[in-house]
Design a protein around this motif. Structure first.
Motif, PDB file in Angstrom:
ATOM      1  N   MET A   1       0.821  -1.182   0.000  1.00 15.33           N
ATOM      2  CA  MET A   1       0.000   0.000   0.000  1.00 15.33           C
ATOM      3  C   MET A   1       0.871   1.254   0.000  1.00 15.33           C
ATOM      4  SD  MET A   1      -3.056   0.963   2.581  1.00 15.33           S
ATOM      5  CE  MET A   1      -3.577   2.621   2.785  1.00 15.33           C
ATOM      6  N   LEU A   2       1.942   1.222   0.779  1.00 11.19           N
ATOM      7  CA  LEU A   2       2.841   2.375   0.836  1.00 11.19           C
ATOM      8  C   LEU A   2       3.448   2.645  -0.531  1.00 11.19           C
ATOM      9  CD1 LEU A   2       4.231   4.523   2.592  1.00 11.19           C
ATOM     10  CD2 LEU A   2       5.989   2.839   3.106  1.00 11.19           C
ATOM     11  N   GLN A   3       3.871   1.616  -1.222  1.00 11.38           N
ATOM     12  CA  GLN A   3       4.468   1.798  -2.530  1.00 11.38           C
ATOM     13  C   GLN A   3       3.445   2.275  -3.562  1.00 11.38           C
ATOM     14  OE1 GLN A   3       6.444  -2.116  -2.790  1.00 11.38           O
ATOM     15  NE2 GLN A   3       8.238  -0.909  -3.346  1.00 11.38           N
ATOM     16  N   MET A   4       2.207   1.821  -3.448  1.00 15.73           N
ATOM     17  CA  MET A   4       1.184   2.279  -4.388  1.00 15.73           C
ATOM     18  C   MET A   4       0.838   3.743  -4.143  1.00 15.73           C
ATOM     19  SD  MET A   4      -1.479  -0.876  -4.887  1.00 15.73           S
ATOM     20  CE  MET A   4      -2.117  -0.781  -3.242  1.00 15.73           C
ATOM     21  N   ALA A   5       0.799   4.160  -2.906  1.00 19.48           N
ATOM     22  CA  ALA A   5       0.345   5.507  -2.565  1.00 19.48           C
ATOM     23  C   ALA A   5       1.442   6.559  -2.632  1.00 19.48           C
ATOM     24  CB  ALA A   5      -0.271   5.499  -1.171  1.00 19.48           C
ATOM     25  N   VAL A   6       2.683   6.172  -2.395  1.00 24.02           N
ATOM     26  CA  VAL A   6       3.789   7.133  -2.337  1.00 24.02           C
ATOM     27  C   VAL A   6       4.792   6.807  -3.441  1.00 24.02           C
ATOM     28  CG1 VAL A   6       5.611   8.113  -0.889  1.00 24.02           C
ATOM     29  CG2 VAL A   6       3.471   7.354   0.156  1.00 24.02           C
ATOM     30  N   MET A   9       8.466   5.795  -2.900  1.00 22.70           N
ATOM     31  CA  MET A   9       8.750   4.530  -2.224  1.00 22.70           C
ATOM     32  C   MET A   9       8.786   3.347  -3.200  1.00 22.70           C
ATOM     33  SD  MET A   9       9.344   5.163   0.882  1.00 22.70           S
ATOM     34  CE  MET A   9       9.369   3.472   1.445  1.00 22.70           C
ATOM     35  N   ARG A  10       8.749   3.606  -4.488  1.00 24.48           N
ATOM     36  CA  ARG A  10       8.663   2.537  -5.481  1.00 24.48           C
ATOM     37  C   ARG A  10      10.007   2.021  -5.960  1.00 24.48           C
ATOM     38  NH1 ARG A  10       3.782   5.486  -8.700  1.00 24.48           N
ATOM     39  NH2 ARG A  10       2.268   5.278  -7.004  1.00 24.48           N
ATOM     40  N   THR A  11      11.085   2.457  -5.353  1.00 22.98           N
ATOM     41  CA  THR A  11      12.402   1.948  -5.742  1.00 22.98           C
ATOM     42  C   THR A  11      12.869   0.910  -4.727  1.00 22.98           C
ATOM     43  OG1 THR A  11      13.646   3.606  -4.486  1.00 22.98           O
ATOM     44  CG2 THR A  11      12.990   4.199  -6.748  1.00 22.98           C
ATOM     45  N   ASP A  12      13.739   0.033  -5.185  1.00 24.75           N
ATOM     46  CA  ASP A  12      14.302  -0.968  -4.275  1.00 24.75           C
ATOM     47  C   ASP A  12      15.063  -0.294  -3.130  1.00 24.75           C
ATOM     48  OD1 ASP A  12      13.277  -3.046  -5.775  1.00 24.75           O
ATOM     49  OD2 ASP A  12      15.135  -3.395  -6.882  1.00 24.75           O
ATOM     50  N   ARG A  13      15.770   0.756  -3.446  1.00 23.54           N
ATOM     51  CA  ARG A  13      16.554   1.467  -2.434  1.00 23.54           C
ATOM     52  C   ARG A  13      15.652   2.051  -1.339  1.00 23.54           C
ATOM     53  NH1 ARG A  13      20.319   6.786  -3.390  1.00 23.54           N
ATOM     54  NH2 ARG A  13      21.071   6.907  -1.258  1.00 23.54           N
ATOM     55  N   ALA A  14      14.553   2.684  -1.748  1.00 29.02           N
ATOM     56  CA  ALA A  14      13.626   3.272  -0.774  1.00 29.02           C
ATOM     57  C   ALA A  14      12.988   2.195   0.092  1.00 29.02           C
ATOM     58  CB  ALA A  14      12.558   4.088  -1.492  1.00 29.02           C
ATOM     59  N   LEU A  15      12.627   1.090  -0.509  1.00 35.25           N
ATOM     60  CA  LEU A  15      12.004   0.003   0.253  1.00 35.25           C
ATOM     61  C   LEU A  15      12.988  -0.620   1.239  1.00 35.25           C
ATOM     62  CD1 LEU A  15       9.391  -1.515   0.664  1.00 35.25           C
ATOM     63  CD2 LEU A  15      10.099  -3.090  -1.133  1.00 35.25           C
ATOM     64  N   ARG A  16      14.229  -0.804   0.815  1.00 29.10           N
ATOM     65  CA  ARG A  16      15.249  -1.336   1.730  1.00 29.10           C
ATOM     66  C   ARG A  16      15.476  -0.378   2.900  1.00 29.10           C
ATOM     67  NH1 ARG A  16      17.758  -3.136  -2.989  1.00 29.10           N
ATOM     68  NH2 ARG A  16      19.095  -1.300  -3.068  1.00 29.10           N
ATOM     69  N   ALA A  17      15.520   0.919   2.614  1.00 30.27           N
ATOM     70  CA  ALA A  17      15.726   1.908   3.675  1.00 30.27           C
ATOM     71  C   ALA A  17      14.551   1.890   4.653  1.00 30.27           C
ATOM     72  CB  ALA A  17      15.898   3.300   3.063  1.00 30.27           C
ATOM     73  N   PHE A  18      13.341   1.769   4.123  1.00 24.76           N
ATOM     74  CA  PHE A  18      12.163   1.704   4.984  1.00 24.76           C
ATOM     75  C   PHE A  18      12.227   0.469   5.881  1.00 24.76           C
ATOM     76  CE2 PHE A  18       7.909   0.029   5.812  1.00 24.76           C
ATOM     77  CZ  PHE A  18       7.351   1.096   6.490  1.00 24.76           C
ATOM     78  N   ASP A  43       3.573  13.648  -2.688  1.00 22.87           N
ATOM     79  CA  ASP A  43       3.678  12.186  -2.622  1.00 22.87           C
ATOM     80  C   ASP A  43       2.748  11.598  -1.567  1.00 22.87           C
ATOM     81  OD1 ASP A  43       5.509  12.052  -4.636  1.00 22.87           O
ATOM     82  OD2 ASP A  43       7.223  11.561  -3.367  1.00 22.87           O
ATOM     83  N   CYS A  44       2.330  12.409  -0.618  1.00 24.71           N
ATOM     84  CA  CYS A  44       1.507  11.926   0.485  1.00 24.71           C
ATOM     85  C   CYS A  44       0.027  12.254   0.318  1.00 24.71           C
ATOM     86  CB  CYS A  44       2.001  12.527   1.795  1.00 24.71           C
ATOM     87  SG  CYS A  44       3.710  12.127   2.174  1.00 24.71           S
ATOM     88  N   ALA A  45      -0.336  12.885  -0.787  1.00 30.75           N
ATOM     89  CA  ALA A  45      -1.703  13.377  -0.966  1.00 30.75           C
ATOM     90  C   ALA A  45      -2.744  12.276  -0.826  1.00 30.75           C
ATOM     91  CB  ALA A  45      -1.841  14.062  -2.323  1.00 30.75           C
TER      92      ALA A  45
END
Length: 95
Positions: A1-6, A9-18, A43-45
């Motif tokens: 859900m986070l990746q769909m909405a923001v 957050m759709r990169t591998d790097r962002a997901l790993r950091a999260f 991005d948070c709308a």
């Protein structure tokens, strides 16, 4: 859900950091995580809509739960954080 909405957050790097920081640094507190990272307001709308109901749902879905095994081998899920975790069924009925 986070990746769909923001979108950011759709990169591998962002997901790993999260994944590396959400539990350890932010103690599964999505509001604290949001304040600690630099997200663009646009991005948070989607999550901000309806007074932040998207963030509320996401927090409930991402809350950790631990598996507890009793003496008879029975399994139960224990929610021992201040953020209650909801089931998929409950998520469908979310406000």
């Amino acid at each position: 859900m986070l990746q769909m909405a923001v979108p950011s957050m759709r990169t591998d790097r962002a997901l790993r950091a999260f994944n590396a920081s959400y539990g350890t640094k932010y103690k599964y507190d999505l509001a604290a995580w949001r304040k600690g990272v630099n997200l663009y307001p646009r991005d948070c709308a989607l999550l901000d809509a309806n007074d932040g109901l998207g963030w509320d749902l996401l927090q409930s879905l991402l809350a950790p739960r631990h598996i507890q095994v009793d003496d008879n081998g029975g399994v139960s899920f224990v929610n021992d954080t201040p953020f209650p975790r909801i089931s998929a069924y409950e998520a469908l009925k979310h406000k």
